[in-house]
Design a protein around this motif. Structure first.
Motif, mmCIF file in Angstrom:
data_model
loop_
_atom_site.group_PDB
_atom_site.id
_atom_site.type_symbol
_atom_site.label_atom_id
_atom_site.label_comp_id
_atom_site.label_asym_id
_atom_site.label_seq_id
_atom_site.Cartn_x
_atom_site.Cartn_y
_atom_site.Cartn_z
ATOM 1 N N ILE A 136 34.089 -45.812 73.412
ATOM 2 C CA ILE A 136 33.534 -47.114 73.020
ATOM 3 C C ILE A 136 33.842 -48.163 74.086
ATOM 4 O O ILE A 136 32.978 -48.968 74.459
ATOM 5 C CB ILE A 136 34.094 -47.539 71.658
ATOM 6 C CG1 ILE A 136 33.487 -46.661 70.553
ATOM 7 C CG2 ILE A 136 33.813 -49.021 71.376
ATOM 8 C CD1 ILE A 136 34.066 -46.914 69.182
ATOM 9 N N ASN A 137 35.073 -48.138 74.612
ATOM 10 C CA ASN A 137 35.442 -49.099 75.650
ATOM 11 C C ASN A 137 34.640 -48.897 76.930
ATOM 12 O O ASN A 137 34.285 -49.854 77.621
ATOM 13 C CB ASN A 137 36.945 -48.995 75.948
ATOM 14 C CG ASN A 137 37.796 -49.636 74.871
ATOM 15 O OD1 ASN A 137 37.380 -50.607 74.236
ATOM 16 N ND2 ASN A 137 38.987 -49.103 74.653
ATOM 17 N N VAL A 138 34.357 -47.613 77.250
ATOM 18 C CA VAL A 138 33.520 -47.325 78.418
ATOM 19 C C VAL A 138 32.130 -47.923 78.225
ATOM 20 O O VAL A 138 31.548 -48.517 79.144
ATOM 21 C CB VAL A 138 33.429 -45.801 78.656
ATOM 22 C CG1 VAL A 138 32.327 -45.482 79.664
ATOM 23 C CG2 VAL A 138 34.756 -45.258 79.157
ATOM 24 N N ALA A 139 31.607 -47.787 77.009
ATOM 25 C CA ALA A 139 30.288 -48.358 76.706
ATOM 26 C C ALA A 139 30.310 -49.878 76.824
ATOM 27 O O ALA A 139 29.375 -50.492 77.349
ATOM 28 C CB ALA A 139 29.856 -47.940 75.305
ATOM 29 N N GLU A 141 32.296 -51.629 78.692
ATOM 30 C CA GLU A 141 32.424 -52.001 80.104
ATOM 31 C C GLU A 141 31.065 -51.938 80.800
ATOM 32 O O GLU A 141 30.796 -52.705 81.724
ATOM 33 C CB GLU A 141 33.426 -51.072 80.797
ATOM 34 C CG GLU A 141 34.872 -51.341 80.390
ATOM 35 C CD GLU A 141 35.827 -50.293 80.939
ATOM 36 O OE1 GLU A 141 35.353 -49.414 81.699
ATOM 37 O OE2 GLU A 141 37.020 -50.351 80.605
ATOM 38 N N SER A 142 30.215 -51.017 80.349
ATOM 39 C CA SER A 142 28.884 -50.899 80.947
ATOM 40 C C SER A 142 27.956 -52.021 80.481
ATOM 41 O O SER A 142 26.988 -52.358 81.161
ATOM 42 C CB SER A 142 28.264 -49.541 80.576
ATOM 43 O OG SER A 142 29.076 -48.478 81.032
ATOM 44 N N ALA A 148 30.949 -60.123 73.751
ATOM 45 C CA ALA A 148 30.873 -61.440 73.118
ATOM 46 C C ALA A 148 30.292 -61.363 71.714
ATOM 47 O O ALA A 148 30.310 -62.349 70.975
ATOM 48 C CB ALA A 148 30.032 -62.379 73.980
ATOM 49 N N HIS A 149 29.752 -60.198 71.342
ATOM 50 C CA HIS A 149 29.203 -60.021 70.006
ATOM 51 C C HIS A 149 30.334 -60.187 68.996
ATOM 52 O O HIS A 149 31.331 -59.471 69.026
ATOM 53 C CB HIS A 149 28.574 -58.626 69.899
ATOM 54 C CG HIS A 149 27.710 -58.436 68.694
ATOM 55 N ND1 HIS A 149 28.206 -58.507 67.416
ATOM 56 C CD2 HIS A 149 26.386 -58.198 68.565
ATOM 57 C CE1 HIS A 149 27.239 -58.301 66.549
ATOM 58 N NE2 HIS A 149 26.111 -58.107 67.223
#
Length: 221
Positions: A136-139, A141-142, A148-149
Motif C-alpha cells: 500500500i505504501n509503495v502505491a 509513493e507512486s 492528501a486524501h
C-alpha cells in the motif's frame, strides 16, 4: 578474582551477533531424584507430604490461571490483528477506486478477516499484514496526491495506532510466556506438577526474516 565478563578487557565481536527465536516447545520431565524426593516426603513422615501436596495444588492452580492469562493476551493480539485487517482492507478499497492495486495485496488482507488465530498462524498474520502495508505504501509513493486524501490519511493513522497496540499486546503475551517458561522449570513443586500434567514450554512471538532485514537496511541511503 576479576569479573568473568569484563566489558573493558574481554574480546568484542565487532560484527555483532544475530539471534533468532527457536521454534520448539520443550517437554517438562522429572528424573528419579524428583521421585525419590517425593517418596521421602511421605515415608516415614506424613506431614511434609501433606504440606507438599498442598503446595502442588496451589502450583497447579497458578499454572492453570497463567494459561488463561496467556490465552487472554493472545486473544487481545487477535482482536487488534482483525482491527488492522479491516483498516488495511478499507485502505486498499479506497486505493482500488483510484488506482490499480495489486490483487494479491487485497486477497492477503481479506483472507485474515475471520480472526481466532492459532499460535503458529498469529506470527504469519502479522508478517502478511506488514507485507500488505508495504505494498500500500509503495502505491501511495507512486501516487503522492492520494496521501492528501482525508479517508486514506485517516486509515493509515489508524493503522499506525493499531500497530503500536499490537506491539504492546505482543509484549504482554511474551511476558506471560516468560513467566510460564520460568515457572515450569522451578524445582521441585512447579516442575513436578508441570511434568505430571504433560506441560511444555511456550514459544514467544518472533520477528520474520523480512522484517529483520528491513530493520537492518540503510534508511538514509
Amino acid at each position: 578474582m576479576g569479573n568473568e565478563l569484563d566489558e573493558t578487557k574481554d574480546p568484542i565481536n565487532e560484527q555483532g551477533r544475530d539471534i533468532h527465536v527457536i521454534e520448539k516447545s520443550l517437554p517438562i520431565t522429572i528424573d528419579w531424584r524428583s521421585k525419590l524426593f517425593t517418596f521421602f516426603l511421605w515415608f516415614p513422615l506424613i506431614i511434609p507430604g501433606i504440606v507438599f501436596a498442598i503446595m502442588k495444588i496451589k502450583a497447579r492452580s497458578h499454572l492453570q490461571s497463567l494459561q488463561q492469562k496467556i490465552q487472554h493476551h493472545a486473544s487481545t493480539v487477535d482482536n487488534y490483528l482483525v482491527n488492522r485487517v479491516n483498516i488495511l482492507q478499507n485502505t486498499a478499497s479506497l486505493l482500488q477506486k483510484s488506482i490499480k492495486l495489486d490483487q494479491e495485496t487485497f486477497a492477503d488482507i481479506a483472507k485474515y478477516r475471520s480472526g481466532n488465530f492459532s499460535d503458529a498462524e498469529r506470527n504469519e498474520v502479522v508478517n502478511k499484514l506488514d507485507a500488505a502495508e508495504r505494498n500500500i505504501n509503495v502505491a501511495l509513493e507512486s501516487y503522492p496526491e492520494l496521501r492528501a486524501h482525508q479517508d486514506i490519511q485517516s486509515a493509515m493513522q489508524q493503522n499506525n495506532y493499531t500497530q503500536r497496540e499490537i506491539t504492546a499486546a505482543r509484549e504482554s503475551y511474551n511476558d506471560a510466556v516468560l513467566e510460564w517458561n520460568s515457572l515450569v522449570y522451578q524445582w521441585p513443586t512447579y516442575r513436578i506438577v508441570a511434568a505430571k500434567a504433560g506441560y511444555t514450554t511456550r514459544i514467544p512471538f518472533s520477528t520474520s526474516k523480512a522484517m529483520k532485514e528491513k530493520a537492518e537496511s540503510d534508511f538514509f541511503a
